[in-house]
Scaffold this motif. Structure first.
Motif, mmCIF file in Angstrom:
data_model
loop_
_atom_site.group_PDB
_atom_site.id
_atom_site.type_symbol
_atom_site.label_atom_id
_atom_site.label_comp_id
_atom_site.label_asym_id
_atom_site.label_seq_id
_atom_site.Cartn_x
_atom_site.Cartn_y
_atom_site.Cartn_z
ATOM 1 N N GLN A 148 0.819 -1.206 0.000
ATOM 2 C CA GLN A 148 0.000 0.000 0.000
ATOM 3 C C GLN A 148 0.855 1.259 0.000
ATOM 4 O O GLN A 148 0.552 2.228 -0.709
ATOM 5 C CB GLN A 148 -0.936 -0.003 1.217
ATOM 6 C CG GLN A 148 -2.052 -1.026 1.131
ATOM 7 C CD GLN A 148 -2.858 -1.068 2.413
ATOM 8 O OE1 GLN A 148 -2.504 -1.751 3.367
ATOM 9 N NE2 GLN A 148 -3.955 -0.340 2.444
ATOM 10 N N VAL A 149 1.917 1.253 0.797
ATOM 11 C CA VAL A 149 2.799 2.417 0.841
ATOM 12 C C VAL A 149 3.510 2.593 -0.490
ATOM 13 O O VAL A 149 3.669 3.713 -0.983
ATOM 14 C CB VAL A 149 3.808 2.295 1.997
ATOM 15 C CG1 VAL A 149 4.864 3.400 1.918
ATOM 16 C CG2 VAL A 149 3.083 2.359 3.339
ATOM 17 N N ALA A 150 3.936 1.487 -1.109
ATOM 18 C CA ALA A 150 4.582 1.571 -2.421
ATOM 19 C C ALA A 150 3.627 2.162 -3.452
ATOM 20 O O ALA A 150 4.026 3.022 -4.250
ATOM 21 C CB ALA A 150 5.050 0.191 -2.865
ATOM 22 N N ALA A 151 2.366 1.714 -3.429
ATOM 23 C CA ALA A 151 1.382 2.252 -4.370
ATOM 24 C C ALA A 151 1.153 3.738 -4.131
ATOM 25 O O ALA A 151 1.039 4.527 -5.084
ATOM 26 C CB ALA A 151 0.068 1.486 -4.240
ATOM 27 N N LEU A 152 1.111 4.134 -2.852
ATOM 28 C CA LEU A 152 0.932 5.545 -2.522
ATOM 29 C C LEU A 152 2.114 6.370 -3.000
ATOM 30 O O LEU A 152 1.951 7.445 -3.594
ATOM 31 C CB LEU A 152 0.753 5.702 -1.014
ATOM 32 C CG LEU A 152 0.605 7.129 -0.482
ATOM 33 C CD1 LEU A 152 -0.644 7.784 -1.051
ATOM 34 C CD2 LEU A 152 0.568 7.119 1.048
ATOM 35 N N PHE A 153 3.331 5.876 -2.768
ATOM 36 C CA PHE A 153 4.530 6.592 -3.181
ATOM 37 C C PHE A 153 4.630 6.660 -4.711
ATOM 38 O O PHE A 153 5.112 7.663 -5.250
ATOM 39 C CB PHE A 153 5.777 5.930 -2.600
ATOM 40 C CG PHE A 153 6.024 6.250 -1.149
ATOM 41 C CD1 PHE A 153 5.100 6.976 -0.420
ATOM 42 C CD2 PHE A 153 7.187 5.831 -0.511
ATOM 43 C CE1 PHE A 153 5.322 7.279 0.920
ATOM 44 C CE2 PHE A 153 7.423 6.124 0.814
ATOM 45 C CZ PHE A 153 6.482 6.847 1.536
ATOM 46 N N VAL A 154 4.206 5.602 -5.398
ATOM 47 C CA VAL A 154 4.208 5.624 -6.865
ATOM 48 C C VAL A 154 3.280 6.729 -7.362
ATOM 49 O O VAL A 154 3.606 7.466 -8.296
ATOM 50 C CB VAL A 154 3.792 4.255 -7.429
ATOM 51 C CG1 VAL A 154 3.461 4.365 -8.919
ATOM 52 C CG2 VAL A 154 4.904 3.234 -7.216
ATOM 53 N N THR A 155 2.117 6.853 -6.723
ATOM 54 C CA THR A 155 1.182 7.914 -7.102
ATOM 55 C C THR A 155 1.779 9.285 -6.827
ATOM 56 O O THR A 155 1.696 10.200 -7.664
ATOM 57 C CB THR A 155 -0.133 7.765 -6.327
ATOM 58 O OG1 THR A 155 -0.719 6.492 -6.639
ATOM 59 C CG2 THR A 155 -1.111 8.868 -6.699
ATOM 60 N N MET A 156 2.393 9.445 -5.660
ATOM 61 C CA MET A 156 2.969 10.738 -5.280
ATOM 62 C C MET A 156 4.164 11.090 -6.143
ATOM 63 O O MET A 156 4.376 12.277 -6.476
ATOM 64 C CB MET A 156 3.369 10.717 -3.809
ATOM 65 C CG MET A 156 2.212 10.556 -2.838
ATOM 66 S SD MET A 156 2.747 10.381 -1.121
ATOM 67 C CE MET A 156 3.370 12.031 -0.776
ATOM 68 N N ALA A 157 4.966 10.083 -6.518
ATOM 69 C CA ALA A 157 6.171 10.335 -7.316
ATOM 70 C C ALA A 157 5.885 10.322 -8.806
ATOM 71 O O ALA A 157 6.762 10.656 -9.609
ATOM 72 C CB ALA A 157 7.249 9.299 -6.996
ATOM 73 N N GLY A 158 4.695 9.911 -9.181
ATOM 74 C CA GLY A 158 4.329 9.919 -10.592
ATOM 75 C C GLY A 158 5.046 8.869 -11.418
ATOM 76 O O GLY A 158 5.181 9.028 -12.633
#
Length: 271
Positions: A148-158
């Motif tokens: 979940q954190v990886a998915a969130l960071f992927v969204t935030m980092a584009g």
């Protein structure tokens, strides 16, 4: 809130005194009960509610930075406006960095967040313990919910760079949590027992609860009250009406600015 810390160099013994509010324990017990009962805390409704609590309840704690800067430096007239312009310039620069180099913006954001969270530990003198405690807040969610954190960071980092950052957070998590356990023990020994217990509960919650819910518990009900209490103590001569108006206005500007920057980032995908 760094201005607040600069005005208070004395060791602070953190107790109930408005810093660890009763609401933290109440909400923590509610979330623990829901988790034990098998109630979903990561569905769309629960996540939306946690996000709303995070935004509305968390933004006000940074709304008094300009007032604290004015009090700390005694700036007046043109110099004050210059300081405000510099403050706004930093915010704009961060927004531009996030649009142009999202991964770099995320890394810088996480580093600043870790330092900022470490500022809560005013009863500790060792910078390493403070930095570890701030880092542990981010690392706990990463080690507890890596996907979940990886998915969130992927969204935030584009892009996939967010997954790399998430893996880095997981890698440093054991060390950060171990060092933070030492900080909790020192805080307990120094008399800040409620703060030490609340921080331990918050870290466990970040590991066990969905990231948004766990972070909302920490940020809104533990971290923000800590800084709001310090700000109110330093600005005790500010009338209540002005205090509330300032908090509401600055929070609205921050939320509006954040929404605008996200809109721009969606229209301008990273290259």
């Amino acid at each position: 809130m760094m201005a607040a810390d600069s005005l208070n160099h004395r060791r602070t013994r953190i107790g109930r005194g408005g810093v660890v509010p009763v609401a933290f324990w109440i909400v923590g017990m509610y979330l623990a009960t829901a988790l034990a009962a098998g109630i979903s805390l990561d569905g769309r409704t629960a996540t939306g509610l946690a996000t709303l609590v995070f935004v509305v309840g968390g933004m006000p704690h940074g709304a008094y930075d300009i007032a604290l800067l004015t009090r700390a430096t005694r700036l007046r007239h043109g110099w004050l406006w210059l300081a405000v312009a510099g403050y706004v310039g930093i915010a704009i620069g961060m927004a531009v960095l996030w649009v142009v180099v999202p991964a770099g913006g995320l890394i810088l954001f996480l580093m600043v967040a870790a330092i900022h969270f470490g500022e809560d530990w005013t009863m500790l003198d060792e910078p390493l313990l403070k930095m570890a405690a701030g880092t542990a807040i981010i690392a706990a969610a990463a080690i507890g919910h890596p996907a979940q954190v990886a998915a969130l960071f992927v969204t935030m980092a584009g892009g996939p760079g967010g997954a790399v950052i998430a893996r880095a957070a997981i890698a440093v998590a054991p060390v950060a949590l171990l060092v933070t356990s030492v900080g909790i023990w020192v805080a307990w020994r120094e008399g800040a027992r409620e703060w030490a217990a609340a921080t331990a509960v918050a870290i466990v919650a970040l590991i066990l609860l969905p990231p948004v819910a766990g972070f909302a518990l920490f940020f809104v009900f533990l971290h923000s009250p800590r800084h709001l209490s310090a700000a109110r103590a330093l600005l005790d001569d500010m009338p209540r009406a002005k205090w509330l108006t300032t908090g509401a206005a600055m929070s609205a500007l921050a939320i509006g600015g954040g929404g605008s920057s996200r809109g721009v980032s969606r229209r301008c995908p990273p290259t």
